[in-house]
Enzyme design. Structure first.
Site, PDB file in Angstrom:
ATOM      1  N   GLU A   1      -0.596  -9.142  -0.680  1.00  0.00           N
ATOM      2  CA  GLU A   1      -1.985  -9.515  -0.393  1.00  0.00           C
ATOM      3  C   GLU A   1      -2.822  -9.550  -1.672  1.00  0.00           C
ATOM      4  O   GLU A   1      -3.733 -10.372  -1.803  1.00  0.00           O
ATOM      5  CB  GLU A   1      -2.591  -8.542   0.618  1.00  0.00           C
TER       6      GLU A   1
ATOM      7  N   ALA B   1       0.866  -1.180   0.000  1.00  0.00           N
ATOM      8  CA  ALA B   1       0.000   0.000   0.000  1.00  0.00           C
ATOM      9  C   ALA B   1       0.901   1.227   0.000  1.00  0.00           C
ATOM     10  O   ALA B   1       2.065   1.140   0.400  1.00  0.00           O
ATOM     11  CB  ALA B   1      -0.870  -0.015   1.253  1.00  0.00           C
TER      12      ALA B   1
ATOM     13  N   GLU C   1       4.483  -5.121   7.272  1.00  0.00           N
ATOM     14  CA  GLU C   1       3.619  -4.233   8.067  1.00  0.00           C
ATOM     15  C   GLU C   1       4.068  -4.108   9.518  1.00  0.00           C
ATOM     16  O   GLU C   1       3.930  -3.042  10.126  1.00  0.00           O
ATOM     17  CB  GLU C   1       2.165  -4.719   8.021  1.00  0.00           C
TER      18      GLU C   1
ATOM     19  N   GLY D   1       0.551  -4.874   0.894  1.00  0.00           N
ATOM     20  CA  GLY D   1      -0.684  -4.940   0.108  1.00  0.00           C
ATOM     21  C   GLY D   1      -0.477  -5.545  -1.275  1.00  0.00           C
ATOM     22  O   GLY D   1      -1.398  -6.146  -1.842  1.00  0.00           O
TER      23      GLY D   1
END
Ligand code: COA
Length: 261
Positions: A116, A68, A136, A113
């Site tokens: 993911e 992200a 993270e 992300g």
């Protein structure tokens, strides 16, 4: 749809929609605008008879997606963080739920992300330079786009926890050994191999393909409660001093120093 939007490059190769994440200078980090465009393309693919399968890949030779977009995290309040997590979860669950096969062609870093996103795809094929990781915990966060749920299902709880709690990068070869990816290729062969796999699927009965995807999704279905807890936990982490320190440290290109507050 299709064509080049600002943050995605989208083209058709026969019955396949190839979506390329297109922010190479930021290692294809997933900002909100890019995720919105991705959502629109997935909706389009869902409704289009011309699309039988999808490939998601990254532009440039270095990254699939390095997570992200951390620059969007700096002013994030806990409730906003929970919402951000839920928005991402929804898009990735749409991909996982599609009854058209989706291949992640992982051409470099697949972190946070970005990893993911690859986990939400049905099949992962990696080039030999690919690196997988969930950094993270280095940022004072946790994987909030479904990673805490999908990764243990794919590689088992122990290895998933090791990846999340160490934030170490995993090589393509190890990912293959762990069953995290279906195949490893050279960078040149990555797209041809991904296309070839989908084309092989397309020689089988279309209804069988749809129903197999529907049933395997149900077999591995994560409950709404687990996703909600992941989003709430993401929000809780975003309320800590450690989260501020983690994001600040990334922006300043230094190691974070955590206090547990
Ligand atoms: N969000 C925002 N920007 C990112 C990013 C992310 N997740 N990942 C990389 N970038 C940006 C960098 O800030 C840099 O921008 P700049 O040139 O304007 O400074 C650019 O992409 C290139 O990255 P850089 O860190 O210089 O490349 P590198 O080869 O030295 O390191 C990585 C590559 C992947 C190891 C490193 O970029 C990284 O750790 N990224 C963050 C991974 C992460 O924590 N993701 C989880 C987010 S939840």
């Amino acid at each position: 749809m299709g064509g080049t939007s600002s943050l995605l490059d989208v083209r058709n190769e026969g019955d396949i929609l190839i979506i390329t994440l297109n922010r190479p200078d930021k290692l294809n980090a997933l900002n909100r605008a890019l995720l919105k465009e991705l959502d629109e393309q997935i909706e389009f693919a869902y409704g289009s008879d011309a699309v039988k399968g999808i490939i998601i890949t990254g532009s440039g030779a270095k990254a699939f997606a390095a997570g992200a977009d951390i620059s969007e995290f700096s002013a994030l309040q806990p409730h906003e963080a929970q919402l951000l997590s839920q928005e991402g979860q929804l898009i990735f669950e749409k991909i996982d739920k599609l009854t058209k096969p989706v291949v992640a062609a992982v051409n470099g870093f697949a972190l946070g992300g970005g990893f993911e996103l690859a986990l939400a795809c049905h099949i992962r094929i990696a080039s030999d330079n690919a690196k997988f990781g969930l950094p993270e915990s280095t940022l004072g966060l946790l994987p909030g786009y479904g990673g805490t749920q999908r990764l243990p299902q794919i590689i088992g709880k122990g290895r998933a926890l090791e990846m999340m709690l160490t934030a170490d990068h995993t090589t393509a070869q190890t990912a293959l050994n762990w069953g995290l990816v279906n195949a490893v290729t050279t960078q040149e062969e990555l797209l041809p191999a991904s296309i070839a796999m989908l084309q092989k699927f397309f020689t089988k009965a279309p209804t069988s393909i749809q129903e197999i995807l529907r049933c395997t999704h149900l077999a591995l279905e994560t409950s709404g409660t687990s996703f909600l807890q992941e989003a709430k936990s993401f929000g809780r982490c975003a309320g800590t001093e450690d989260f501020k320190e983690g994001v600040q440290a990334f922006m300043e290109k230094r190691k974070a120093s955590f206090t547990g507050k």
